[in-house]
Write an enzyme that holds these catalytic residues in place. Structure first.
Site, mmCIF file in Angstrom:
data_model
loop_
_atom_site.group_PDB
_atom_site.id
_atom_site.type_symbol
_atom_site.label_atom_id
_atom_site.label_comp_id
_atom_site.label_asym_id
_atom_site.label_seq_id
_atom_site.Cartn_x
_atom_site.Cartn_y
_atom_site.Cartn_z
ATOM 1 N N HIS B 55 0.848 -1.195 0.000
ATOM 2 C CA HIS B 55 0.000 0.000 0.000
ATOM 3 C C HIS B 55 0.888 1.251 0.000
ATOM 4 O O HIS B 55 2.015 1.220 0.509
ATOM 5 C CB HIS B 55 -0.902 0.005 1.243
ATOM 6 N N GLU B 57 0.844 3.799 1.854
ATOM 7 C CA GLU B 57 1.305 4.189 3.197
ATOM 8 C C GLU B 57 2.502 3.350 3.649
ATOM 9 O O GLU B 57 3.452 3.876 4.237
ATOM 10 C CB GLU B 57 0.193 4.011 4.240
ATOM 11 N N CYS B 85 -6.064 1.506 5.896
ATOM 12 C CA CYS B 85 -6.696 0.257 6.361
ATOM 13 C C CYS B 85 -6.107 -0.114 7.719
ATOM 14 O O CYS B 85 -5.230 0.567 8.245
ATOM 15 C CB CYS B 85 -6.470 -0.854 5.336
ATOM 16 N N CYS B 88 -2.260 -0.648 7.655
ATOM 17 C CA CYS B 88 -1.496 0.603 7.594
ATOM 18 C C CYS B 88 -1.610 1.386 8.904
ATOM 19 O O CYS B 88 -0.626 1.981 9.357
ATOM 20 C CB CYS B 88 -1.952 1.425 6.398
#
Lengths: 147, 147
Positions: B55, B57, B85, B88
Protein backbone atom coordinates in the site's frame (compact mmCIF):
# COMPACT_ATOMS: atom_id res chain seq x y z
CA UNK A 1 3.36 -37.84 9.86
CA UNK A 2 5.68 -35.96 12.20
CA UNK A 3 7.22 -33.93 9.41
CA UNK A 4 3.86 -32.37 8.58
CA UNK A 5 2.91 -31.55 12.18
CA UNK A 6 2.38 -28.06 13.56
CA UNK A 7 5.24 -28.76 15.98
CA UNK A 8 7.63 -29.53 13.15
CA UNK A 9 6.95 -26.29 11.30
CA UNK A 10 6.89 -24.25 14.50
CA UNK A 11 10.37 -25.57 15.27
CA UNK A 12 11.44 -24.07 11.94
CA UNK A 13 9.85 -20.76 12.90
CA UNK A 14 11.71 -20.96 16.23
CA UNK A 15 14.98 -21.40 14.34
CA UNK A 16 14.20 -18.11 12.63
CA UNK A 17 13.43 -16.49 15.99
CA UNK A 18 16.84 -17.64 17.23
CA UNK A 19 18.50 -15.92 14.27
CA UNK A 20 16.76 -12.72 15.36
CA UNK A 21 17.95 -13.27 18.94
CA UNK A 22 21.54 -13.70 17.76
CA UNK A 23 21.42 -10.42 15.85
CA UNK A 24 19.90 -8.41 18.71
CA UNK A 25 16.41 -8.27 17.24
CA UNK A 26 13.30 -9.06 19.28
CA UNK A 27 13.21 -12.82 18.67
CA UNK A 28 10.19 -13.59 16.52
CA UNK A 29 10.36 -15.98 13.59
CA UNK A 30 7.96 -17.15 10.90
CA UNK A 31 7.64 -19.63 8.07
CA UNK A 32 5.00 -19.91 5.38
CA UNK A 33 3.97 -23.42 4.38
CA UNK A 34 2.14 -24.33 1.18
CA UNK A 35 1.25 -27.94 0.40
CA UNK A 36 3.50 -29.09 3.26
CA UNK A 37 6.51 -27.24 1.86
CA UNK A 38 8.19 -24.23 3.45
CA UNK A 39 8.09 -21.50 0.79
CA UNK A 40 9.26 -18.56 2.92
CA UNK A 41 11.22 -17.98 6.13
CA UNK A 42 11.83 -14.74 7.95
CA UNK A 43 12.67 -13.23 11.29
CA UNK A 44 12.13 -9.83 12.80
CA UNK A 45 14.54 -7.32 11.24
CA UNK A 46 13.31 -4.00 12.57
CA UNK A 47 16.74 -2.99 13.87
CA UNK A 48 18.96 -4.01 10.97
CA UNK A 49 16.55 -2.49 8.42
CA UNK A 50 15.71 0.52 10.64
CA UNK A 51 12.08 -0.20 9.80
CA UNK A 52 9.43 -0.64 12.46
CA UNK A 53 7.28 -2.52 9.94
CA UNK A 54 9.88 -5.23 9.22
CA UNK A 55 8.17 -7.85 11.39
CA UNK A 56 8.79 -11.52 10.68
CA UNK A 57 5.23 -11.97 9.40
CA UNK A 58 5.40 -9.03 6.95
CA UNK A 59 8.70 -10.23 5.52
CA UNK A 60 7.52 -13.85 5.30
CA UNK A 61 4.23 -12.87 3.63
CA UNK A 62 5.94 -10.71 1.02
CA UNK A 63 8.48 -13.47 0.31
CA UNK A 64 5.72 -16.07 -0.02
CA UNK A 65 3.70 -13.89 -2.41
CA UNK A 66 6.85 -13.41 -4.44
CA UNK A 67 7.53 -17.16 -4.50
CA UNK A 68 3.99 -17.98 -5.61
CA UNK A 69 3.60 -15.01 -7.95
CA UNK A 70 0.28 -14.33 -6.23
CA UNK A 71 -1.19 -11.68 -3.96
CA UNK A 72 -3.13 -14.38 -2.14
CA UNK A 73 -1.95 -16.98 0.36
CA UNK A 74 -5.30 -18.71 0.61
CA UNK A 75 -3.69 -22.15 0.46
CA UNK A 76 -0.92 -21.33 2.90
CA UNK A 77 -0.26 -21.63 6.60
CA UNK A 78 1.76 -19.02 8.45
CA UNK A 79 3.63 -20.32 11.48
CA UNK A 80 4.84 -17.53 13.74
CA UNK A 81 6.35 -17.82 17.19
CA UNK A 82 4.44 -14.86 18.67
CA UNK A 83 0.86 -13.71 18.18
CA UNK A 84 0.78 -11.15 15.33
CA UNK A 85 0.18 -7.45 16.01
CA UNK A 86 -2.61 -5.38 14.44
CA UNK A 87 -0.47 -4.43 11.43
CA UNK A 88 0.44 -8.03 10.69
CA UNK A 89 -3.14 -9.25 11.22
CA UNK A 90 -4.24 -6.60 8.70
CA UNK A 91 -1.67 -7.93 6.23
CA UNK A 92 -2.88 -11.50 6.79
CA UNK A 93 -6.39 -10.29 6.02
CA UNK A 94 -5.32 -8.86 2.67
CA UNK A 95 -3.59 -12.08 1.60
CA UNK A 96 -6.60 -14.16 2.71
CA UNK A 97 -4.37 -16.53 4.66
CA UNK A 98 -5.81 -20.04 4.96
CA UNK A 99 -4.49 -20.76 8.46
CA UNK A 100 -2.53 -18.94 11.14
CA UNK A 101 -0.61 -20.99 13.70
CA UNK A 102 1.09 -19.01 16.43
CA UNK A 103 3.07 -19.82 19.55
CA UNK A 104 2.97 -17.44 22.50
CA UNK A 105 0.15 -14.95 22.96
CA UNK A 106 1.16 -11.28 23.02
CA UNK A 107 -0.70 -9.79 25.93
CA UNK A 108 0.45 -6.25 25.10
CA UNK A 109 0.32 -6.01 21.31
CA UNK A 110 -1.55 -9.07 20.05
CA UNK A 111 -4.25 -8.58 17.42
CA UNK A 112 -6.76 -10.49 19.52
CA UNK A 113 -6.82 -7.63 22.06
CA UNK A 114 -8.83 -5.66 19.49
CA UNK A 115 -12.49 -6.41 19.86
CA UNK A 116 -13.30 -6.44 16.12
CA UNK A 117 -12.19 -9.46 14.08
CA UNK A 118 -9.11 -8.39 12.12
CA UNK A 119 -8.22 -11.57 10.23
CA UNK A 120 -9.99 -12.71 7.08
CA UNK A 121 -13.19 -14.60 7.97
CA UNK A 122 -11.84 -17.72 6.21
CA UNK A 123 -8.57 -17.80 8.19
CA UNK A 124 -8.44 -20.63 10.75
CA UNK A 125 -6.40 -19.98 13.88
CA UNK A 126 -4.40 -22.41 16.00
CA UNK A 127 -2.60 -20.95 18.98
CA UNK A 128 -0.22 -22.05 21.71
CA UNK A 129 2.00 -24.33 19.58
CA UNK A 130 5.38 -24.49 21.33
CA UNK A 131 4.35 -21.33 23.17
CA UNK A 132 6.70 -21.94 26.11
CA UNK A 133 9.79 -22.05 23.89
CA UNK A 134 8.75 -18.91 22.04
CA UNK A 135 8.08 -17.03 25.26
CA UNK A 136 11.30 -18.22 26.90
CA UNK A 137 13.30 -16.84 23.99
CA UNK A 138 11.60 -13.44 24.26
CA UNK A 139 12.01 -13.35 28.05
CA UNK A 140 15.72 -14.21 27.67
CA UNK A 141 16.08 -11.42 25.10
CA UNK A 142 14.66 -8.74 27.37
CA UNK A 143 16.63 -10.08 30.35
CA UNK A 144 19.81 -9.72 28.27
CA UNK A 145 18.79 -6.19 27.23
CA UNK A 146 18.46 -5.11 30.86
CA UNK A 147 21.91 -6.42 31.88
CA UNK B 1 1.81 30.12 3.79
CA UNK B 2 0.11 28.22 0.99
CA UNK B 3 3.11 25.97 0.37
CA UNK B 4 2.86 24.57 3.88
CA UNK B 5 -0.89 23.98 3.81
CA UNK B 6 -2.58 20.59 4.07
CA UNK B 7 -4.05 21.21 0.62
CA UNK B 8 -0.62 21.74 -0.89
CA UNK B 9 0.78 18.47 0.41
CA UNK B 10 -2.42 16.58 -0.36
CA UNK B 11 -2.11 17.72 -3.97
CA UNK B 12 1.30 16.03 -3.98
CA UNK B 13 -0.26 12.86 -2.60
CA UNK B 14 -2.91 13.10 -5.33
CA UNK B 15 -0.15 13.27 -7.95
CA UNK B 16 1.08 9.95 -6.57
CA UNK B 17 -2.44 8.53 -6.71
CA UNK B 18 -2.61 9.53 -10.39
CA UNK B 19 0.60 7.61 -11.05
CA UNK B 20 -1.12 4.55 -9.56
CA UNK B 21 -4.18 5.18 -11.75
CA UNK B 22 -2.02 5.36 -14.87
CA UNK B 23 -0.40 2.02 -14.08
CA UNK B 24 -3.69 0.22 -13.34
CA UNK B 25 -3.27 0.22 -9.58
CA UNK B 26 -6.06 1.26 -7.21
CA UNK B 27 -5.28 4.99 -7.11
CA UNK B 28 -4.04 5.83 -3.64
CA UNK B 29 -1.04 8.08 -3.06
CA UNK B 30 0.92 9.27 -0.06
CA UNK B 31 3.69 11.65 0.94
CA UNK B 32 5.55 11.96 4.23
CA UNK B 33 6.41 15.49 5.35
CA UNK B 34 9.01 16.36 7.97
CA UNK B 35 9.71 19.99 8.89
CA UNK B 36 7.67 21.13 5.87
CA UNK B 37 9.75 19.05 3.47
CA UNK B 38 8.53 16.01 1.54
CA UNK B 39 10.89 13.19 2.50
CA UNK B 40 9.02 10.28 0.89
CA UNK B 41 6.46 9.73 -1.87
CA UNK B 42 4.70 6.52 -2.82
CA UNK B 43 1.65 5.11 -4.52
CA UNK B 44 -0.12 1.82 -4.29
CA UNK B 45 1.90 -0.89 -6.03
CA UNK B 46 0.08 -4.08 -5.09
CA UNK B 47 -0.24 -5.22 -8.72
CA UNK B 48 3.21 -4.45 -10.05
CA UNK B 49 4.89 -5.93 -6.96
CA UNK B 50 2.37 -8.80 -6.65
CA UNK B 51 2.19 -7.91 -2.97
CA UNK B 52 -1.08 -7.21 -1.21
CA UNK B 53 0.84 -5.33 1.49
CA UNK B 54 2.40 -2.79 -0.91
CA UNK B 55 0.00 0.00 0.00
CA UNK B 56 1.06 3.61 -0.56
CA UNK B 57 1.30 4.19 3.20
CA UNK B 58 3.53 1.16 3.85
CA UNK B 59 5.90 2.11 1.05
CA UNK B 60 5.98 5.78 2.09
CA UNK B 61 6.61 4.92 5.75
CA UNK B 62 9.47 2.56 4.94
CA UNK B 63 11.02 5.13 2.59
CA UNK B 64 10.70 7.87 5.23
CA UNK B 65 12.31 5.71 7.93
CA UNK B 66 15.11 4.97 5.51
CA UNK B 67 15.58 8.67 4.72
CA UNK B 68 15.68 9.65 8.39
CA UNK B 69 17.63 6.60 9.55
CA UNK B 70 15.03 6.18 12.26
CA UNK B 71 12.28 3.71 13.16
CA UNK B 72 10.15 6.61 14.38
CA UNK B 73 8.24 9.23 12.43
CA UNK B 74 7.15 11.16 15.50
CA UNK B 75 7.95 14.48 13.85
CA UNK B 76 6.33 13.61 10.55
CA UNK B 77 2.99 14.04 8.85
CA UNK B 78 1.63 11.40 6.50
CA UNK B 79 -0.67 12.72 3.78
CA UNK B 80 -2.65 9.96 2.12
CA UNK B 81 -5.52 10.31 -0.33
CA UNK B 82 -7.63 7.51 1.21
CA UNK B 83 -8.24 6.55 4.83
CA UNK B 84 -5.67 3.89 5.82
CA UNK B 85 -6.70 0.26 6.36
CA UNK B 86 -6.10 -1.71 9.57
CA UNK B 87 -2.67 -2.92 8.41
CA UNK B 88 -1.50 0.60 7.59
CA UNK B 89 -2.93 2.03 10.81
CA UNK B 90 -0.99 -0.65 12.69
CA UNK B 91 2.18 0.42 10.88
CA UNK B 92 1.50 4.08 11.73
CA UNK B 93 1.18 3.05 15.37
CA UNK B 94 4.62 1.41 15.35
CA UNK B 95 6.30 4.49 13.85
CA UNK B 96 4.51 6.77 16.33
CA UNK B 97 3.40 9.10 13.55
CA UNK B 98 2.91 12.70 14.70
CA UNK B 99 -0.01 13.48 12.42
CA UNK B 100 -2.15 11.67 9.86
CA UNK B 101 -3.94 13.71 7.19
CA UNK B 102 -6.20 11.75 4.88
CA UNK B 103 -8.59 12.58 2.06
CA UNK B 104 -11.56 10.33 1.43
CA UNK B 105 -12.94 8.04 4.11
CA UNK B 106 -12.91 4.32 3.28
CA UNK B 107 -16.31 3.07 4.31
CA UNK B 108 -15.40 -0.57 3.59
CA UNK B 109 -11.81 -0.96 4.80
CA UNK B 110 -10.98 2.15 6.82
CA UNK B 111 -9.23 1.70 10.15
CA UNK B 112 -11.83 3.84 11.88
CA UNK B 113 -14.45 1.09 11.34
CA UNK B 114 -12.66 -0.86 14.09
CA UNK B 115 -14.01 0.12 17.46
CA UNK B 116 -10.65 0.03 19.28
CA UNK B 117 -8.19 2.89 18.69
CA UNK B 118 -5.51 1.56 16.32
CA UNK B 119 -3.28 4.61 15.87
CA UNK B 120 -0.70 5.72 18.42
CA UNK B 121 -2.35 7.81 21.15
CA UNK B 122 -0.12 10.77 20.22
CA UNK B 123 -1.08 10.76 16.52
CA UNK B 124 -3.33 13.67 15.55
CA UNK B 125 -5.80 13.03 12.74
CA UNK B 126 -7.12 15.44 10.11
CA UNK B 127 -9.56 14.01 7.60
CA UNK B 128 -11.45 15.08 4.50
CA UNK B 129 -8.66 17.15 2.89
CA UNK B 130 -9.37 17.18 -0.86
CA UNK B 131 -11.60 14.17 -0.25
CA UNK B 132 -13.72 14.77 -3.36
CA UNK B 133 -10.73 14.62 -5.70
CA UNK B 134 -9.42 11.46 -4.05
CA UNK B 135 -12.80 9.75 -4.24
CA UNK B 136 -13.41 10.82 -7.84
CA UNK B 137 -10.12 9.22 -8.87
CA UNK B 138 -11.06 5.94 -7.18
CA UNK B 139 -14.58 5.97 -8.64
CA UNK B 140 -13.12 6.60 -12.11
CA UNK B 141 -10.73 3.70 -11.62
CA UNK B 142 -13.45 1.20 -10.78
CA UNK B 143 -15.65 2.55 -13.58
CA UNK B 144 -12.78 1.92 -16.02
CA UNK B 145 -12.28 -1.59 -14.59
CA UNK B 146 -15.90 -2.49 -15.27
CA UNK B 147 -15.81 -1.33 -18.91
Amino acid sequence: MEIFSHEYFMREALKEAKKAFDTNEIPVGAVVVCKNKIIARAHNQTEVLTDATAHAEMLAVTAAENYLGSKYLNECILYVTLEPCVMCAGALHWVQLERLVFGASDVQRGYSLVSSPLLHPKTEVVKGVKADEAKLLIDEFFKKLRL
